[in-house]
Each structure stands twice: as C-alpha cells, then as structure tokens.
Design a protein around this motif. Structure first.
Motif, PDB file in Angstrom:
ATOM      1  N   UNK A 197       0.835  -1.210   0.000  1.00 53.83           N
ATOM      2  CA  UNK A 197       0.000   0.000   0.000  1.00 53.83           C
ATOM      3  C   UNK A 197       0.859   1.245   0.000  1.00 53.83           C
ATOM      4  N   UNK A 200       2.346   1.871  -3.467  1.00 52.35           N
ATOM      5  CA  UNK A 200       1.372   2.445  -4.407  1.00 52.35           C
ATOM      6  C   UNK A 200       1.184   3.921  -4.149  1.00 52.35           C
ATOM      7  N   UNK A 252     -12.549   4.949 -10.325  1.00 52.04           N
ATOM      8  CA  UNK A 252     -12.331   3.525 -10.028  1.00 52.04           C
ATOM      9  C   UNK A 252     -10.936   3.220  -9.483  1.00 52.04           C
ATOM     10  N   UNK A 253      -9.946   4.029  -9.847  1.00 52.95           N
ATOM     11  CA  UNK A 253      -8.599   3.746  -9.344  1.00 52.95           C
ATOM     12  C   UNK A 253      -8.455   4.234  -7.910  1.00 52.95           C
ATOM     13  N   UNK A 309     -10.174   1.865  -4.546  1.00 47.24           N
ATOM     14  CA  UNK A 309      -9.379   0.835  -3.868  1.00 47.24           C
ATOM     15  C   UNK A 309      -8.170   1.385  -3.143  1.00 47.24           C
ATOM     16  N   UNK A 310      -7.537   2.396  -3.730  1.00 50.33           N
ATOM     17  CA  UNK A 310      -6.347   2.965  -3.082  1.00 50.33           C
ATOM     18  C   UNK A 310      -6.703   3.589  -1.745  1.00 50.33           C
ATOM     19  N   UNK A 340      -7.923   0.936   0.770  1.00 49.79           N
ATOM     20  CA  UNK A 340      -6.775   0.162   1.249  1.00 49.79           C
ATOM     21  C   UNK A 340      -6.021   0.923   2.309  1.00 49.79           C
ATOM     22  N   UNK A 343      -8.103   1.121   5.634  1.00 45.76           N
ATOM     23  CA  UNK A 343      -8.093  -0.160   6.353  1.00 45.76           C
ATOM     24  C   UNK A 343      -6.739  -0.421   6.985  1.00 45.76           C
TER      25      UNK A 343
END
Lengths: 541, 614
Positions: free
Chosen positions: A47, A50, A508-509, A512-513, A516, A519
C-alpha cells in the motif's frame, strides 16, 4: 499467500486471534488462522509503495502536464506605473533670456525677479518654467531651451512672438529695469505673465491629460475651469491616436461622371508639403490619391444640417478602406457638388468643410457642370483647409507660433504616450490577477520589462525628443504585450469537461487505493493498541 | 467562334495599345459586353472591363481608373501580376462548344488565385503571399485567407505570365497558385467587384450586373487580371482587366422575379416536335435547342442598360451580339447597329444617356437562329474510381475531337495532402487498348505531399492523338485526419480542386475539369469520450483486481465475515431501530444539541465495529 513458507522460528509473539467485539452476535463461525507478521508487513509495503508512486510520480506529472505557463510579471510595479506612483511627469522647460543691452548684474537681477514672479504664478508643479541667461550666439536648438526671450530697449512694454522661430521679443522702456535691491518689478511681472500666457494652453492640456488618467491627487493640478476641460476634451477626442506614420488619402468624389481627373499631386506639393515637412520630426506621412465617380452621398439634401454631416459619408459604397500598412489613415475628401452647410449662426458665411473626429475632413467644392479636369489652383482652398485640419487631427495646439506649437505637440504627445503605456500596463496587471487560468507567455514578460525600462527613460527625459522616442517604444511594447495572441487564443475548458475526462479513470482507481489506506491505518492502530494491552498484561504478571 | 473571340480580343489589344502610345490620357478605360446565344436556350454574356494606369502614376499612389483598394494591396505584397477567379457551375462543352476567351478568363469551381510575387527568397515569397491572400480576403469578402501552405503550390509548367516583366529576373519572381474549391461564390463577392469599376454599377454595361441573375446562371466566372504591359517604345502601364462570363438559362431568366417557382405549362402551350411519328393530341415530344430563342435584354437581366460609361473609349462599341446577320434584331432609339464583316456578329454604338434595349423576336428562319458553336480542342472529364474508405482512384478521360491534329497539353493537379497519391500507379492508355501507353506521357513533375504542411503537386505533359480518347488514371490512399481537422460538415466530403489543363499546341487554350468530392473515413465525433471511458474502465478494472490481490487476505469461506442478504437485512434493521430509539429519546427529554450529537456518534461507532475488516 500459501506460497509463503511457514516460518516456525518466528520469535515474535503470535498474534492473538481477532476477538469479536462486545455486542456482536455470538458467532458460530470459525476464526481465520492468525496472520503471519511478514504478510502484514508486506501488505503495508504494497500500500505504501502504491501511494508513493501516486504522490511522487503521478502528481508531479499531472501537475507538470496540465499547468498553464504563467511568466512572472512585476505586478506591483506595473500597478504603480498605472497609478502614477512610479513616475511623476515633470516638464522642465528652459527659457533663455537674451538681454544684450543690460549689464550682467542687472540681467541676473531681472532673471531672479522674473523667476520669483513665475513661481508665484505657477500652481502646477509638473509644468515648470526655468529661466536662464542665454548667450546670443546660441540658438534654441543648441542649448535645448524651449523659448528665447529677446529683451530690447524700446518705447513701451510690448511682446511679440516670432512666427518662424521660438523667440519672444520683448521691448521695455529703459527706466523699468529693476534696481538691485527691489523685491518686485513691473517688468519682471510682465515677462512672467507673458510667459504664462504663451504656455497656458500647453499647461492646460497636460494637466487635463494627467487629470483624466489615474494620477494621484497630489500631482493633479487644480484650477481647470469646466469650460477649459470641455474644450480640451473635445480636442483630445478629435485628434488621432499617436502614430509615427500617418497615411493620407486624398479622394475626389463626384456624384456624376465628371470631373474625372485632378491635379492633386501639384496641389499637394504646393500647398501641403511645407507643413508636412515641418511636422516630419514628429510624424511621417505617406500619401495616396483616388478619383471616384458616381459616388452618391448618404444624404441627398441640398442644404446639410448638422445631423446630415455625420451620415454624408456613404460608408457602404465609397471605397474608403484604410491603408493596409498598419499606419492610421486620415481621409481628405473633396466632394464635387453644390450642397451647402446650414450654419446655426446666420451672419457668418456658409462654410464648405467639416472635420470628422479621428477620421478626416470633407470639403464641398462646387464647380461648373462641364468641368472635366480640376486644376491645382482650384484645389488651393480645399488643401489649405485640409492642412489646418491635419494639424488639429494630429493634436497640435491652437495658439502660439508654429514652432512653439510643434514643440508643445512633442511634449503633449510624450506625456500622452507615457500615460497610455502606463495604463496599458495597469490593465495587463489587473487582467493577470483577475484571470488565474490565463497563460502568460514569456514574450509578455519581456514586453513588460522593456516597456518599464523605456518608460523609466521616457520619464527621466520628458520634454525632450529622446523622451518622445522612448515613450513611443514603451507604448508600442505595452500594446504588443497586452494584445499577445497566445494569451487569448487558449482553449476554454469548462469544469464539467475536466470532470468528464478525469472521473472515469480516477474514480475507479482512487476507491481501492483510498480504502486500502484507510483499512491499513485502522489495522495498524488496532495492532498498536493490542500490543500495548499485552505489554500491560505482561507487566501485571 | 474562337477565331472571332480572338479577333475581337486582338482588335481590342491593338486599339488599346494604339491609344496608349498615342495619348496616355485619352482612353485608358474601355468596356464591352458580348452576347452569344447558345444551344439549349442558353445565352452567354461576357462582360469585359479594362483600364490602364501608367506605372509611374501607380508607384506615386495616384489612382484614377485603377482601384485604390486593390492597388494598395498589390504594392504592399510586392505583386507583379495577379489573377483571381471566382467561379460557379460547369461549362457544358458538349453542347456549348469552346469556352469564351479560350478558357483564359475562368477558374475551377470556387476561388482560384495565382500571382507573380517579387521576393528574394522562398520564405519572403510565402510571407508576401500570406499578406496578399489575407488582404484580398478582406477586399472580396471571400475566405481567401484559408489559402495556406497546404493549398498553395508553385506550378512549374502550367502557368505563364501574361504581362511583360522587363526589369525583373526569373530568380526573384515567384509564381504561387492557391485554390479553394469549397468556397461558394455569391453576391457578397460581386459587390466589391463592382466597386472596382470606374463607373461602379451606375452607368454602362455594368448596370446589367445583378446578383440575382448572375448567381442564378448555369455557369459563371468572375475574373480579375492585373498585369504590367510594356508597349515597344512606350511607357509601361499596369493593366487591370475585370471579366464576368455567365451562361444564363433563358427560360429561367424569363420567369418573373416575384413568381420564380417553375410551373408546368398547360398542355396546349407545350412546344412539341411535330415531326415525330407518334405526335398526336395527347403525345408530345418536346422540341429542343431552337426553342425559346426570343428574348429581350430586360427579360434576361431584369433591367435595361443605362447609357454608357463616359470614361470609356468611344471607338469600342459597348455591346456586341453574335447571331447570324440574317436574323432581325430590334433595338431602342439612339443606338447605331453595325453588322460586322464576318456575318455572324453585330455591334451597337450607344449614345450616352440612352436606355439601351434589344429585342430578339422569334426567328422566322429556323436554320439561322444560332451561330454554330465551335468544337473545343479537347474534352476532359474527371471522376473518382474505386470503393471503400481506404483507397481510391482518379480517372480523367481526355478526348481529342479533331480528326487530324494531335493535342499536347499540361495536366496539373493540386491535391490535398490527405489524398496520398501512388505515383507508380499513374498510367495513360488509349481507349480500346488495355495496356498502358508510355508514349502518351512526355514529362511528369511531381512534388509529393507532406502531411499537414503541403499538398501534392502533379504536372503531366502529355499528348492525345487525333480522334482518340486517353484515360489517365492513378490511385491514392485516403488518410485519417485528426479529430480537430474535420470540418463541421465532415460527412459531406472534402472538395478536391479542379485539374487545370493548359493546351500548348495546336493553339493556346485552357480548360478545367469539375471539382471532386472525396469522402474520407469519418469518425463518430463522440469518439474521444468513448475512448476515454473505455480505456479508463479497462485500466480501472485491471488495477483494482491487481491491487486487491496484493493487499487482501484470503481465508476459507467459513472463516471470513458473514456475507449475504440476511446479514444486510439485519444490519439495516439494527440501524433503523437505533434511529427510532434515538428519536423517541429526543422527544422524551430535551437533550442539548452537542450531547445528542455525541450520543449519535457513539451509536455510529458502535455499529461500525460490526463492519469487520476483510
């Protein structure tokens, strides 16, 4: 995940299984096996890497490719110029006194007294008359003085302006020479008032120019009467914008087929060329002529009223296109016809011509019907009218002798250009501040720098020919910078447009980033808390 | 007919040159209208206005007959010779015969401009050309400013200067040629044209020019030619010649202007060919050609001619009519009719201030109605071949009608860059033969296109043997344009300029083919957004999958958190229950806002804890 070899020799304390929270339903489900610390660490690294790529690589690239180039402009300085804070226009005019019949001492004394009288009369600091004793051999061009006062003893006190040279001839009775101890003298007062009358128009014009621009009030001269202001405003709107070259177009219009030729070349050479040559230090002129037949005017009345004059020019049909060289065109039209202009005051003779502000002049010339050729002598009166109108179209002052009027014109023009360039700079600065999305190419910044350096030079040399040249360059540069094509030529992208382009990819990108990251942060905080609890338990034990 | 035209032309040239050498001021301007009835109830009207100015006067900017607006442009752009054409329609050479002025005063459909500019380098010439096109664009209200590098060529063989260029060398004179086939010529181009005339449209033959009639013509061409002429021993003059040629449909022109919609005539008024065997009271074969040859000037042009321009050379008759001498023609008073010796034309001398009108009654003698049109030297037709959006071909059919003379000419194409010509496929073959005949093409000058910078220039010197037809063909590839390069009406197609054919022998003659409409592959213009959305979705899918695989923990199905519809239901129920309870509490006792908020928050976090980390 299962590819990870079981690291049994891990000395970290095994992570306690996730305990269900209070209030959660008593689960019959199995708990997942404890996660290995190396997996947890690897997930954090994934993570983190990214996010690092997004922040270190993505953002700068996005910023670099979508940013609008804005060259640095000295906005504050530009606004200062526009507000008149950067330059205080001062026109120091040197006036030589030639008094060969006076003793040196007497002359010095007279000069001092006259200067005092002048300073008392003057209420406008920007326009300063400074007297000096002149040598007879030098003429005005050599020592840079605007006017020479020639004092000669005579019968009474008289003053006459030389029509061809910038010389003011003053005669005085010999007994009026002030004594060295006198604190005032009628002769000095007389000279001062004469000087003031001579330069009154210039002073009024310059103070009008300053007052119409946004000059701070302390530099602003007071005491302009409304009538003067009005007449000055009229004259300023009448005159064309300053240009180094003017294009003169002489047109012969006739409503019928005759006359079809004219000796305009000879007439110009004889009646107009002398004035054009006098004006040549300030303006250049190019000339063309044309003959147009079957040109019906826009107004068919025999007697033209004031309202008819504005629509007399048949703009739709008469080929009066301006010249294409870039120089502004002044039109001089001779219209062959027997129309007359109705004069509001009946006693004065009917006039033949009228001046169209910033455009040119129309002259009505009535000729016998069968004239086929207009001779140069017939064109004398029209051309003399055109000449005088040309002077007022170029903004030449109305009073005084011709050389004085021309030198005044140069000073007025440099002041005008200076103010114009400054206000253009101000507009550019305000534009740059008002539109944050406008691009400012480096050529604009260059133009601004050049403008300001030339403005500075012009401001320091106001009143001289050098000042005019610098003001001219400054004005041209300022206009060029302001009207830079690539500034306005950029495409307009509305915000909806940007959303439509960015959202399909970034939405959409990003989800999730971001999830993530959230979390991971939660899990990290939980791990810390558990570790702390465990530490406390250990201590208790 | 061509001889006749050249005769008139020659006499005009000799007259004008005579006057120039005799007295420079006397006759520097003349105008003439030639009317020639054509078959199929058509009428050719050729207006010609010509004026001279001495070069010294021109350089001193003294304009008398020469229009000042145009003179300024020429001086500013260093133009030595200028030719500008505005054309519309198609000359039907099959029925109308040879073209007026031997084709020298016409252009292809749209706007054509070629000029000789004086410049030291090519860059300077380009710069001056840009100035010239932009200035002319403003003067003539035409989109001439769109003649950019892609539409400009420098012809090598096709155009020759018409004027005398004495003190210039070939090195510093540049010929540039630009064409705008898409331009629609209309009234706004005629108005500035008329302003260039010394008598405007107020007197003389120019009073007949009316936009309604001119642009209703079947074919029309407006030409402006400026050239320096240096007669032997005399002073050089700059000559401007303005020409308007139009072919009017007599039927259509005779319709009243307030009721222009054509209606079928009643049966008894139909002109029928009674010689047909099947002709009867209910069967009619329409007569052709000879019908409708009765007309008057005011019917055709909508008005009569108002006198003559007083500046014009009195020795040149202002109106000439080309019909056989045997045909009777009536004219108004104050007009002198003079029949020419060639027996097929007559001219009218008109007094000034006389309204001129001629009437051609229905002819008595059917055989002597028209002067027979002259056969042109060459017929040319050009069309596209092939199919599909990728490739195409161009085929030009060149027919030499002469039984005994070979025709040699230069065929010039200036093609847009998006037509990529395969030069190796260019071939010429005779009709009836399948193999290509290399002897037909004598010389080829080819300048390939550069994408978005310049177009293809193709000049072919070739010959057509007597009484034969030659097919000139080549293939090309259509390129795909960028999104912003498509015009708003992209599906209409892209105009390809007319090919210019300059005949070298047996006589000088020009003709142009029609322009073509090339359809390019045209995308759907919502394409960029579709592309953005498709690619973004694909990237987002790939990224999301990869990212989840990397960061998620995989557990057995019974070890993970409970999922499914039942869980969702239960959760919603819990939340609603909590909310209802809270509202009840709120009603029961007034809780300060902050506290209420806090309790809400606590409640929220309590629920949140159930969202188990995946």
């Amino acid at each position: 995940m299962s590819a990870q070899p079981l690291s049994s020799n891990d000395n970290d304390a095994p992570i306690t299984p996730i305990t269900p929270k209070e209030g959660a339903p008593a689960s019959t489900r199995k708990l997942p096996p404890p996660e290995k610390p190396s997996d947890v660490r690897r997930r954090s690294h994934v993570i983190l890497s990214f996010w690092l790529i997004v922040l270190i690589l993505g953002l700068p690239i996005w910023w670099k490719t979508t940013t609008i180039y804005r060259a640095d402009l000295p906005l504050q300085e530009m606004l200062e110029w526009a507000d008149g804070k950067a330059c205080r226009p001062v026109f120091p005019l040197r006036i030589s006194i030639q008094a060969t019949s006076l003793q040196d001492q007497e002359a010095q004394n007279l000069l001092r007294l006259t200067q005092h009288a002048l300073d008392d009369l003057n209420d406008f600091a920007g326009h300063h008359l400074r007297l000096q004793l002149g040598d007879e051999k030098l003429d005005s061009a050599d020592n840079g003085s605007a006017l020479i006062i020639r004092l000669t003893p005579g019968e009474g006190t008289t003053a006459t302006l030389d029509p061809y040279e910038p010389i003011l001839d003053i005669t005085y009775p010999p007994n009026t020479i002030p004594s060295p101890t006198a604190s005032s003298s009628p002769l000095a007062t007389y000279i001062a008032s004469q000087l003031r009358t001579t330069f009154a128009e210039e002073q009024a014009t310059i103070s009008y120019l300053l007052s119409t621009n946004s000059m701070p009030s302390e530099h602003r001269p007071l005491g302009l009467s409304p009538e003067t202001t009005e007449s000055l405003a009229k004259r300023t709107t009448r005159s064309l914008k300053y240009a180094p070259t003017y294009h003169l177009t002489f047109s012969l219009f006739t409503s019928g087929p005759l006359p079809s030729s004219w000796n305009i070349e000879g007439a110009i050479d004889e009646y107009m060329k002398p004035v054009l040559e006098v004006l040549s230090p300030i303006h250049n002129f190019t000339i063309d002529t044309q003959v147009q037949l079957y040109a019906s005017p826009g107004v068919q009345n025999q007697i033209l009223n004031k309202e008819d004059l504005s629509s007399f020019i048949n703009a739709a049909e008469w080929p009066l296109s301006p010249s294409i060289g870039g120089a502004p065109t002044i039109n001089f039209i001779v219209f062959i016809g027997n129309q007359t202009i109705a004069n509001p005051s009946q006693d004065s003779p009917t006039s033949q011509s009228w001046l169209i502000p910033q455009w040119g002049t129309v002259y009505l010339l009535s000729l016998p019907d069968d004239t086929t050729h207009v001779a140069a002598a017939t064109l004398k009166q029209p051309l003399l009218t055109f000449t005088s109108h040309l002077l007022s179209l170029t903004g030449t002052p109305e009073s005084g002798s011709l050389p004085l009027r021309l030198s005044t014109l140069a000073r007025i023009r440099s002041a005008d250009l200076l103010l114009r360039a400054s206000s253009t700079l101000g507009s550019l600065a305000r534009l740059a501040m008002a539109l944050p999305s406008i691009s400012i190419p480096s050529s604009v910044a260059d133009g601004v720098t050049k403008t300001m350096s030339h403005l500075r030079l012009a401001c320091d040399n106001l009143g001289g020919t050098e000042g005019l040249a610098h003001a001219r360059i400054a004005e041209a540069e300022a206009e060029r910078a302001f009207f830079e094509k690539s500034m306005v030529g950029q495409l307009y992208f509305p915000d909806e447009h940007k959303i439509a382009v960015y959202l399909p990819l970034l939405g959409p990108v990003a989800v999730p980033l971001v999830m993530g990251l959230i979390n991971e942060i939660k899990a990290w905080r939980k791990r810390r808390r558990e570790r702390a609890e465990k530490g406390a338990e250990k201590k208790e034990q | 007919m061509r001889q006749l035209f050249s005769f008139v032309l020659l006499s005009l040239v000799s007259l004008s040159s005579f006057f120039v050498s005799a007295s420079a001021a006397a006759a520097d301007y003349h105008e003439q209208l030639v009317l020639r009835p054509l078959p199929l109830s058509a009428l050719l009207a050729s207006f010609n206005f010509r004026s001279n100015t001495s070069l010294s006067e021109f350089e001193a900017h003294n304009f008398r007959f020469f229009p000042r607006s145009l003179g300024q442009i020429l001086q500013h752009a260093g133009t030595q010779e200028l030719h500008l054409r505005f054309s519309l329609g198609r000359w039907d050479s099959e029925s109308w015969g040879a073209r007026p002025w031997d084709g020298a005063r016409e252009g292809g459909t749209g706007v054509e401009l070629w000029a000789w500019l004086q410049a030291a380098t090519d860059e300077e010439a380009d710069h001056k050309w840009l100035t010239l096109t932009n200035a002319l664009s403003g003067l003539f209200c035409a989109s001439l400013n769109f003649i950019d590098g892609t539409r400009t060529t420098r012809p090598v063989m096709s155009f020759q200067p018409e004027g005398d260029h004495l003190n210039t060398t070939a090195v510093d004179t540049h010929l540039l040629y630009g064409v705008l086939p898409h331009e629609v010529v209309c009234t706004e181009n005629l108005t500035p044209f008329l302003k260039l005339l010394p008598c405007k449209g107020k007197a003389g033959i120019a009073t007949l020019l009316d936009g309604h009639k001119l642009f209703d013509a079947s074919w029309q061409s407006m030409a402006i030619d400026v050239r320096p002429i240096c007669p032997a021993g005399g002073e050089c003059v700059l000559q401007i010649e303005l020409t308007i040629d139009m072919v009017l449909d007599i039927d259509r022109s005779k319709r009243p202007r307030d009721n222009p919609i054509p209606r079928p005539p009643p049966g008894h008024e139909l002109p029928c060919n009674t010689s047909k065997p099947y002709h009867s009271h209910d069967t009619c074969f329409p007569t052709d050609h000879q019908a409708n040859q009765d007309w008057t000037l005011s019917q055709i042009f909508g008005r009569t001619m108002k006198g003559t321009c007083p500046l014009t050379d009195p020795t040149v008759p202002p109106v000439c009519l080309q019909v056989p001498n045997s045909r009777s023609v009536y004219h108004s008073d104050g007009v002198l009719e003079k029949k020419n010796l060639d027996r097929v034309s007559r001219c009218f001398e008109i007094k000034p201030d006389v309204n001129f009108e001629i009437v051609l009654p229905t002819p008595d003698d059917e055989s002597a109605v028209l002067v027979k049109p002259e056969t042109p030297l060459l017929y040319a037709e050009r069309s596209f071949t092939g199919h599909g959006q990728e490739r195409g071909g161009v085929q030009t059919i060149l027919r030499n009608p002469s039984p005994d003379t070979e025709v040699e000419f230069i065929y010039m194409e200036s093609l847009p860059w998006f037509m990529r010509v395969y030069l190796h496929t260019m071939s010429a073959r005779l009709q009836g033969q399948s193999a290509k005949d290399d002897a037909l093409i004598k010389e080829v000058y080819y300048r390939p296109a550069v994408d978005r910078a310049r177009g293809t220039q193709l000049e072919v010197r070739m010959r057509v043997p007597p009484a034969s037809t030659v097919f000139l063909t080549y293939d090309f590839e259509k390129s795909i344009l960028r999104y912003t390069e498509y015009p708003p009406d992209a599906n209409r197609g892209f105009d390809v300029a007319a090919a210019v054919i300059t005949i070298l022998s047996p006589a000088a003659y020009n003709l142009r083919t029609t322009s073509l409409l090339c359809s390019l592959p045209t995308p759907d213009f919502s394409m960029p957004y579709n592309v953005i959305i498709f690619t973004s979705t694909a990237i987002a899918l790939a990224f999301g999958g990869m990212f989840n695989i990397l960061v998620r923990r995989f557990v057995a199905a019974d070890e993970g958190p409970e999922v499914g519809l039942a869980v969702l239901k239960k959760r919603i129920k819990e939340r609603v229950g909590a909310l209802v309870e809270k509202i009840k509490k709120d009603k029961g006792q007034k809780i300060p806002y902050e506290a209420r908020n806090k309790s809400g928050k606590a409640n929220d976090s309590g629920v949140e804890t159930e969202v188990i980390k995946e």
